[in-house]
Design an enzyme around this catalytic site. Sequence first.
Site, PDB file in Angstrom:
ATOM      1  N   HIS A  64       0.840  -1.210   0.000  1.00  0.00           N
ATOM      2  CA  HIS A  64       0.000   0.000   0.000  1.00  0.00           C
ATOM      3  C   HIS A  64       0.879   1.266   0.000  1.00  0.00           C
ATOM      4  O   HIS A  64       0.697   2.162  -0.833  1.00  0.00           O
ATOM      5  CB  HIS A  64      -0.889  -0.059   1.251  1.00  0.00           C
ATOM      6  CG  HIS A  64      -1.719   1.165   1.499  1.00  0.00           C
ATOM      7  ND1 HIS A  64      -3.092   1.136   1.465  1.00  0.00           N
ATOM      8  CD2 HIS A  64      -1.382   2.439   1.809  1.00  0.00           C
ATOM      9  CE1 HIS A  64      -3.552   2.347   1.730  1.00  0.00           C
ATOM     10  NE2 HIS A  64      -2.536   3.158   1.954  1.00  0.00           N
ATOM     11  N   GLU A  65       1.851   1.297   0.914  1.00  0.00           N
ATOM     12  CA  GLU A  65       2.715   2.482   1.018  1.00  0.00           C
ATOM     13  C   GLU A  65       3.606   2.633  -0.213  1.00  0.00           C
ATOM     14  O   GLU A  65       3.869   3.743  -0.673  1.00  0.00           O
ATOM     15  CB  GLU A  65       3.577   2.410   2.288  1.00  0.00           C
ATOM     16  CG  GLU A  65       2.786   2.432   3.595  1.00  0.00           C
ATOM     17  CD  GLU A  65       1.912   3.667   3.761  1.00  0.00           C
ATOM     18  OE1 GLU A  65       2.259   4.728   3.209  1.00  0.00           O
ATOM     19  OE2 GLU A  65       0.873   3.571   4.430  1.00  0.00           O
ATOM     20  N   HIS A  68       1.799   4.426  -2.918  1.00  0.00           N
ATOM     21  CA  HIS A  68       1.841   5.889  -2.730  1.00  0.00           C
ATOM     22  C   HIS A  68       3.183   6.449  -3.211  1.00  0.00           C
ATOM     23  O   HIS A  68       3.243   7.446  -3.938  1.00  0.00           O
ATOM     24  CB  HIS A  68       1.727   6.248  -1.234  1.00  0.00           C
ATOM     25  CG  HIS A  68       0.354   6.111  -0.649  1.00  0.00           C
ATOM     26  ND1 HIS A  68      -0.762   6.680  -1.205  1.00  0.00           N
ATOM     27  CD2 HIS A  68      -0.071   5.499   0.486  1.00  0.00           C
ATOM     28  CE1 HIS A  68      -1.813   6.410  -0.439  1.00  0.00           C
ATOM     29  NE2 HIS A  68      -1.423   5.693   0.593  1.00  0.00           N
TER      30      HIS A  68
HETATM   31 ZN   LIG Z   1      -2.374   5.116   2.319  1.00  0.00          ZN
END
Ligand SMILES: [Zn+2]
Length: 239
Positions: A64-65, A68
């Site tokens: 997830h990170e 980003h």
């Molecule tokens: Zn996030």
Amino acid sequence: MPALRTPTLTLAGVPVRLHASLLLVVGLVAVTVVDRFALRFAAAMAAGLSVLVGVLLVSSVLVHELAHALEARHRGGTIGGIRLFALGGVTELGDHGRTPRSELAVAAVGPWASLVVASACGLGAATAEQWLGGDVGAAVGLVLGLTGWLNLGLVAFNLLPAAPLDGGRILHAVLWRASGDPGFASRSTGRLGQALAAVLVVLGVASAVVRPASGLAAVWSAVLGVVLWRAAAAEARRT
Ligand SMILES: [Zn+2]
């Protein structure tokens, strides 16, 4: 934006720092799901599979990170790196060249990645149960199934429209675009973040009082609330 000092590892050129407190998350997840395995497997096997779910959840947060970070870099932003610790993950991003559009894209890609991971886990679970069968199929199916559900939970929580969560950043981009005033957007999402943080603290304290057995999860919720409050308050003060 300076890179992280002493990264634990580097993924796709992004420095990643794994904090020892992640072991607490793995333990908390394992304790939460172990009953599901204990119904079918011996105690040691059930414990091992529960820990595996915890490790997979932490890995999912890393994906997830990383989404980003890569989206921010793709848009010409600078990245300090990713920190993973007991209360979640933080991708340190520089502010250069931020626009409502790029903010929206960088914020939305995290939950999107988690949704992809959840879908892959669901598909993997169904396939394992069907094709492997027996204890192996049940073990793989349950591990992937639980990891998928936990990722869906992550998506739902992260999309709450409150700073500093992804939903808060998405709302920030929308308010910024609509009002033309990033300060107004920050104050609004910061206040919503403070409200959410207060709810988490109250929930944590209340569940500790009503159901002392929920001890660790209750403390985790309260501490998460305090950390979110500080981040949301900083956001609310931004101009
Ligand atoms: Zn996030």
